[in-house]
Motif scaffolding. Structure first.
Motif, PDB file in Angstrom:
ATOM      1  N   LEU A  28      -4.251  14.220   7.176  1.00  0.00           N
ATOM      2  CA  LEU A  28      -3.826  13.733   8.486  1.00  0.00           C
ATOM      3  C   LEU A  28      -4.850  14.200   9.515  1.00  0.00           C
ATOM      4  O   LEU A  28      -5.175  15.383   9.596  1.00  0.00           O
ATOM      5  CB  LEU A  28      -2.445  14.282   8.838  1.00  0.00           C
ATOM      6  N   ILE A  29      -5.376  13.259  10.296  1.00  0.00           N
ATOM      7  CA  ILE A  29      -6.350  13.587  11.344  1.00  0.00           C
ATOM      8  C   ILE A  29      -5.694  13.336  12.694  1.00  0.00           C
ATOM      9  O   ILE A  29      -5.138  12.257  12.934  1.00  0.00           O
ATOM     10  CB  ILE A  29      -7.622  12.742  11.191  1.00  0.00           C
ATOM     11  N   THR A  30      -5.744  14.332  13.559  1.00  0.00           N
ATOM     12  CA  THR A  30      -5.110  14.261  14.867  1.00  0.00           C
ATOM     13  C   THR A  30      -6.156  14.489  15.951  1.00  0.00           C
ATOM     14  O   THR A  30      -6.814  15.535  15.972  1.00  0.00           O
ATOM     15  CB  THR A  30      -3.991  15.314  14.988  1.00  0.00           C
ATOM     16  N   LEU A  60      -4.099  10.215  18.989  1.00  0.00           N
ATOM     17  CA  LEU A  60      -4.259   9.348  17.812  1.00  0.00           C
ATOM     18  C   LEU A  60      -4.053  10.171  16.555  1.00  0.00           C
ATOM     19  O   LEU A  60      -4.667  11.233  16.381  1.00  0.00           O
ATOM     20  CB  LEU A  60      -5.659   8.731  17.801  1.00  0.00           C
ATOM     21  N   ARG A  61      -3.183   9.688  15.681  1.00  0.00           N
ATOM     22  CA  ARG A  61      -2.976  10.309  14.369  1.00  0.00           C
ATOM     23  C   ARG A  61      -3.261   9.267  13.295  1.00  0.00           C
ATOM     24  O   ARG A  61      -2.774   8.142  13.383  1.00  0.00           O
ATOM     25  CB  ARG A  61      -1.560  10.860  14.239  1.00  0.00           C
ATOM     26  N   VAL A  62      -4.044   9.664  12.297  1.00  0.00           N
ATOM     27  CA  VAL A  62      -4.505   8.718  11.276  1.00  0.00           C
ATOM     28  C   VAL A  62      -4.341   9.344   9.899  1.00  0.00           C
ATOM     29  O   VAL A  62      -4.618  10.535   9.703  1.00  0.00           O
ATOM     30  CB  VAL A  62      -5.991   8.358  11.492  1.00  0.00           C
ATOM     31  N   ILE A  63      -3.915   8.526   8.928  1.00  0.00           N
ATOM     32  CA  ILE A  63      -3.810   8.999   7.557  1.00  0.00           C
ATOM     33  C   ILE A  63      -4.124   7.846   6.608  1.00  0.00           C
ATOM     34  O   ILE A  63      -3.885   6.676   6.940  1.00  0.00           O
ATOM     35  CB  ILE A  63      -2.410   9.596   7.255  1.00  0.00           C
ATOM     36  N   THR A  64      -4.678   8.163   5.451  1.00  0.00           N
ATOM     37  CA  THR A  64      -4.994   7.139   4.447  1.00  0.00           C
ATOM     38  C   THR A  64      -3.986   7.189   3.312  1.00  0.00           C
ATOM     39  O   THR A  64      -3.467   8.253   2.960  1.00  0.00           O
ATOM     40  CB  THR A  64      -6.413   7.340   3.882  1.00  0.00           C
ATOM     41  N   TYR A  65      -3.746   6.001   2.740  1.00  0.00           N
ATOM     42  CA  TYR A  65      -2.833   5.846   1.598  1.00  0.00           C
ATOM     43  C   TYR A  65      -3.547   5.054   0.505  1.00  0.00           C
ATOM     44  O   TYR A  65      -4.471   4.273   0.775  1.00  0.00           O
ATOM     45  CB  TYR A  65      -1.587   5.064   2.007  1.00  0.00           C
ATOM     46  N   ARG A  66      -3.093   5.258  -0.720  1.00  0.00           N
ATOM     47  CA  ARG A  66      -3.501   4.409  -1.836  1.00  0.00           C
ATOM     48  C   ARG A  66      -2.254   4.121  -2.683  1.00  0.00           C
ATOM     49  O   ARG A  66      -1.531   5.052  -3.051  1.00  0.00           O
ATOM     50  CB  ARG A  66      -4.572   5.068  -2.709  1.00  0.00           C
ATOM     51  N   ALA A  67      -2.060   2.853  -2.963  1.00  0.00           N
ATOM     52  CA  ALA A  67      -0.909   2.424  -3.786  1.00  0.00           C
ATOM     53  C   ALA A  67       0.401   3.019  -3.272  1.00  0.00           C
ATOM     54  O   ALA A  67       1.247   3.469  -4.039  1.00  0.00           O
ATOM     55  CB  ALA A  67      -1.141   2.800  -5.250  1.00  0.00           C
ATOM     56  N   GLY A  68       0.529   3.056  -1.949  1.00  0.00           N
ATOM     57  CA  GLY A  68       1.776   3.513  -1.354  1.00  0.00           C
ATOM     58  C   GLY A  68       1.959   5.009  -1.265  1.00  0.00           C
ATOM     59  O   GLY A  68       3.000   5.491  -0.816  1.00  0.00           O
ATOM     60  N   LYS A  69       0.936   5.791  -1.656  1.00  0.00           N
ATOM     61  CA  LYS A  69       1.035   7.249  -1.625  1.00  0.00           C
ATOM     62  C   LYS A  69      -0.040   7.824  -0.693  1.00  0.00           C
ATOM     63  O   LYS A  69      -1.188   7.361  -0.701  1.00  0.00           O
ATOM     64  CB  LYS A  69       0.839   7.838  -3.022  1.00  0.00           C
ATOM     65  N   ILE A 105      -0.020   6.130  17.834  1.00  0.00           N
ATOM     66  CA  ILE A 105      -0.469   6.620  19.147  1.00  0.00           C
ATOM     67  C   ILE A 105       0.744   6.920  20.034  1.00  0.00           C
ATOM     68  O   ILE A 105       0.631   7.023  21.247  1.00  0.00           O
ATOM     69  CB  ILE A 105      -1.400   5.608  19.844  1.00  0.00           C
ATOM     70  N   ASP A 106       1.923   7.050  19.382  1.00  0.00           N
ATOM     71  CA  ASP A 106       3.172   7.263  20.134  1.00  0.00           C
ATOM     72  C   ASP A 106       3.789   8.629  19.847  1.00  0.00           C
ATOM     73  O   ASP A 106       4.996   8.832  20.019  1.00  0.00           O
ATOM     74  CB  ASP A 106       4.173   6.159  19.808  1.00  0.00           C
ATOM     75  N   ASP A 107       2.962   9.571  19.398  1.00  0.00           N
ATOM     76  CA  ASP A 107       3.394  10.936  19.061  1.00  0.00           C
ATOM     77  C   ASP A 107       4.319  10.994  17.851  1.00  0.00           C
ATOM     78  O   ASP A 107       5.014  11.998  17.636  1.00  0.00           O
ATOM     79  CB  ASP A 107       4.061  11.631  20.263  1.00  0.00           C
ATOM     80  N   SER A 108       4.326   9.957  17.032  1.00  0.00           N
ATOM     81  CA  SER A 108       5.047  10.005  15.761  1.00  0.00           C
ATOM     82  C   SER A 108       4.054  10.341  14.648  1.00  0.00           C
ATOM     83  O   SER A 108       2.847  10.169  14.799  1.00  0.00           O
ATOM     84  CB  SER A 108       5.723   8.668  15.466  1.00  0.00           C
ATOM     85  N   MET A 109       4.571  10.831  13.526  1.00  0.00           N
ATOM     86  CA  MET A 109       3.722  11.138  12.374  1.00  0.00           C
ATOM     87  C   MET A 109       3.543   9.862  11.552  1.00  0.00           C
ATOM     88  O   MET A 109       4.526   9.260  11.111  1.00  0.00           O
ATOM     89  CB  MET A 109       4.350  12.229  11.507  1.00  0.00           C
ATOM     90  N   PRO A 110       2.312   9.412  11.344  1.00  0.00           N
ATOM     91  CA  PRO A 110       2.109   8.135  10.658  1.00  0.00           C
ATOM     92  C   PRO A 110       2.415   8.207   9.166  1.00  0.00           C
ATOM     93  O   PRO A 110       2.157   9.222   8.513  1.00  0.00           O
ATOM     94  CB  PRO A 110       0.626   7.848  10.898  1.00  0.00           C
ATOM     95  N   ASP A 111       2.966   7.109   8.644  1.00  0.00           N
ATOM     96  CA  ASP A 111       3.150   6.948   7.211  1.00  0.00           C
ATOM     97  C   ASP A 111       2.910   5.475   6.889  1.00  0.00           C
ATOM     98  O   ASP A 111       2.391   4.726   7.722  1.00  0.00           O
ATOM     99  CB  ASP A 111       4.531   7.431   6.758  1.00  0.00           C
TER     100      ASP A 111
END
Length: 626
Positions: A612-614, A598-607, A573-579
């Protein structure tokens, strides 16, 4: 001694379990018993069938195998093949059931009828490695795991509807679409052939239906926001199927045990027909056009609407029934199944109310409400169909105004219409918007193009076609519907169809007790890989985060979730791209004041695995109802 024996047996069980891999079949069979070992396909493999009716499924199996493997297998009549497709009597299986028994030496597929063999053949293909879906020769370990399968469907009607009116799909595209749904044991293809946006079937006695009604002016942009035709503008976009095309597609579907139910949508949704023959309407406006996707109605929040242009046939004009008789005579001759779908939905009656002829008919019939004219119209139409040996089926609005007990109802406005129809003794196909509308977007509106509503694959999978308190004997089955307002290409039609059509195939085929979302989602992911090999498009929205906003104690609170269980969700929520080094979601997030995004992304097993949803604060507040 006993302890040693137990240890040996445990080791044997562990080793056996290690050799057995998940089968990932969709839809899930009634009974599956796996064992160790497998059958290997080689150039020495022989394939046989025991009766002439079994040859079609056998040839299809060989064609698929030879295309992907490069083998040159051929079918032989008899019961000597290593792979056998046999028609045998088995009362448990019914018309569409089958059994499969695979050992290291043989693959035996048995059924009562050709349809069962076809479905057994499709299951055998799913038992093979994903590379079997290839359109060219590919190297793979061509083995079929040892298994015993007994399988038969829960419902007799397992359908998919494709709307070819709003966007036209070629004969070859339709055949490919039918082929793909048949792989998942769908047996009904509902072909929506006419609407305001185009008339797609040749009627030789009424040539203007395709000369005029099949074509509209060229328009780009979002459907419903386009401009109406300008005076003198030529209609160049569209197409139609000749009667020879129809016969070819019907034959193609029959070979895949798919029944085609044609839809001629009346009395509303008839603007293309009226553009061709204006005298069919009350106003007889010669400037009626085939709608290119313009907004022709004002819709109100309670589901009612007002049309700006007339799109309904005139129920008081005998020439309309002469027109319908001509249309249905030719349609009935082309489609051998017992049903013709007549639509009946969303019929605006404002022009009828203002028409002197309709008012005179109402007085003659002794009816007070203009809505009852639709019942009169449908009863007239049903008699036309009965004279041609056909049964009427329509959307649940056909209940309004009264229909005969022989009519079949498709319940689309939720399940309410289906419940009402079943209680009245009508046979019902359940196809509610809330579970079965494949044109609804599959993920977040910020990713998938927004349309009327959203429908996630897990929601489709949760559908139960037999409502509480309804006698199951009246529920023929169910259907997924794909309207084509936002389907510019056949490939995008596939994207909207899958994976939700896989989910619905299991709803309609498999036993109710077998339903398990977590188990299905794993099999669904395996079919993603198979679809990749087959070059079939599909949506991966199931990997995306689900974002829910609400107001709590005057604070904006966001909850994040996912359809698939083993995903990690990261956000910023700080204008950075989530990882994966960003904040990991573990509990509801209270949004700080200010112009946050708000930026949201899903990962599986570190990938990373999901989109990306903004979402800006204003959108989150809108979703929270603020």
């Amino acid at each position: 001694m006993k302890q040693a024996l137990v240890a040996v047996l445990c080791c044997a069980f562990i080793n056996l379990k290690a050799q057995i891999t998940p089968l990932n079949l969709i839809p899930q069979p009634v009974e599956v018993q796996q064992s160790a070992g497998s059958f290997a396909l080689t150039n020495k493999t022989t394939i046989s069938y025991n009766k002439a009716e079994a040859k079609v499924a056998t040839d299809m199996l060989i064609q698929r195998i030879n295309t992907a493997t490069g083998l040159m297998l051929k079918a032989q009549e008899g019961k000597t093949g290593m792979i056998q497709l046999n028609l045998n009597a088995n009362t448990q299986l019914g018309k569409e059931g089958y059994t499969i028994e695979v050992t290291p030496k043989t693959v035996l597929v048995s059924a009562n009828e050709a349809a069962g063999l076809f479905y057994g053949m499709q299951t055998v293909l799913q038992l093979l490695p994903k590379e079997i879906e290839s359109k060219s020769v590919i190297k793979a370990n061509w083995t079929i795991p040892a298994v015993k399968i007994t399988d038969y469907p829960r419902f007799a009607w397992r359908g998919i509807m494709l709307d070819v009116s709003r966007n036209f799909f070629t004969k070859e595209e339709v055949k490919k679409y039918i082929d793909n749904i048949a792989r998942f044991k769908y047996n009904t293809f509902h072909w929506h052939l006419t609407d305001d946006e185009g008339w797609r079937i040749e009627i030789k006695s009424l040539p203007k239906l395709t000369e005029v009604g099949a074509w509209r002016v060229a328009r780009a942009g979002h459907f419903g926001d386009r401009d109406a035709p300008k005076p003198g503008e030529k209609a160049t976009v569209g197409g139609y199927y000749t009667q020879e095309d129809i016969k070819e597609v019907v034959k193609y579907a029959q070979e895949r045990n798919v029944t085609i139910v044609p839809e001629i949508d009346v009395p509303g949704h008839s603007m293309a027909a009226i553009a061709a023959y204006p005298e069919l309407s009350t106003t007889k406006n010669p400037n009626t056009f085939v709608n290119p996707g313009a907004n022709i109605a004002d819709w109100y929040g309670n589901g009612t609407f007002k049309l700006r242009y007339e799109n309904a046939l005139n129920p008081s004009d005998e020439k309309v029934y002469e027109f319908l008789d001509k249309v249905m005579t030719e349609v009935a001759a082309l489609f051998p199944n017992q049903y013709i779908h007549v639509g009946g939905d969303e019929c605006y009656k404002g022009f009828w109310a203002a028409d002197a002829g309709c008012q005179a008919l109402m007085k003659k019939l002794g009816i007070r409400h203009v809505e009852d004219l639709q019942g009169y119209f449908m009863n007239r139409l049903e008699k036309i169909l009965e004279a041609k040996g056909k049964k009427l089926i329509g959307w649940d609005e056909i209940l309004e105004g009264g229909i005969s007990p022989n009519a079949t109802v498709m319940s689309w406005r939720g399940v309410k219409g289906g419940i009402e129809a079943a209680h009245l003794g009508h046979e019902v196909v359940m196809t509610p918007t809330t579970f079965a509308y494949l044109d609804y977007n599959q993920g977040d509106n910020s990713v998938d193009p927004p349309i009327y509503a959203g429908l996630r694959v897990s929601k489709s999978y949760s559908f139960e076609p037999v409502p509480d308190g309804v006698d199951a004997k009246y529920i023929l089955g169910g259907q997924g519907n794909l309207w084509s307002e936002q389907l510019p290409t056949a490939r995008y039609a596939d994207y909207m169809t899958y994976p939700r059509a896989w989910a619905l195939s299991e709803v309609y085929w498999s036993q109710k007790s077998a339903k398990n979302w977590d188990n299905f989602s794993k099999r669904m992911e395996a079919h993603f890989e198979r679809a990749d090999v087959a070059e079939i498009n599909y949506s991966k929205a199931a990997y995306d985060a689900i974002i829910t906003a609400k107001m709590k104690d005057n604070k904006l609170v966001v909850e994040l979730g996912s359809e698939i269980a083993d995903l990690d969700i990261y956000y910023s929520i700080d204008d950075s791209m989530p990882d994966k080094y960003s904040s990991k979601y573990t509990q509801p997030i209270e949004m700080p004041d200010g112009p946050i995004t708000l930026r949201v992304i899903t990962y599986r097993a570190g990938k990373p695995i999901g989109h990306l949803i903004t979402l800006k604060r204003a959108e989150l507040e809108r979703r929270a109802g603020k």
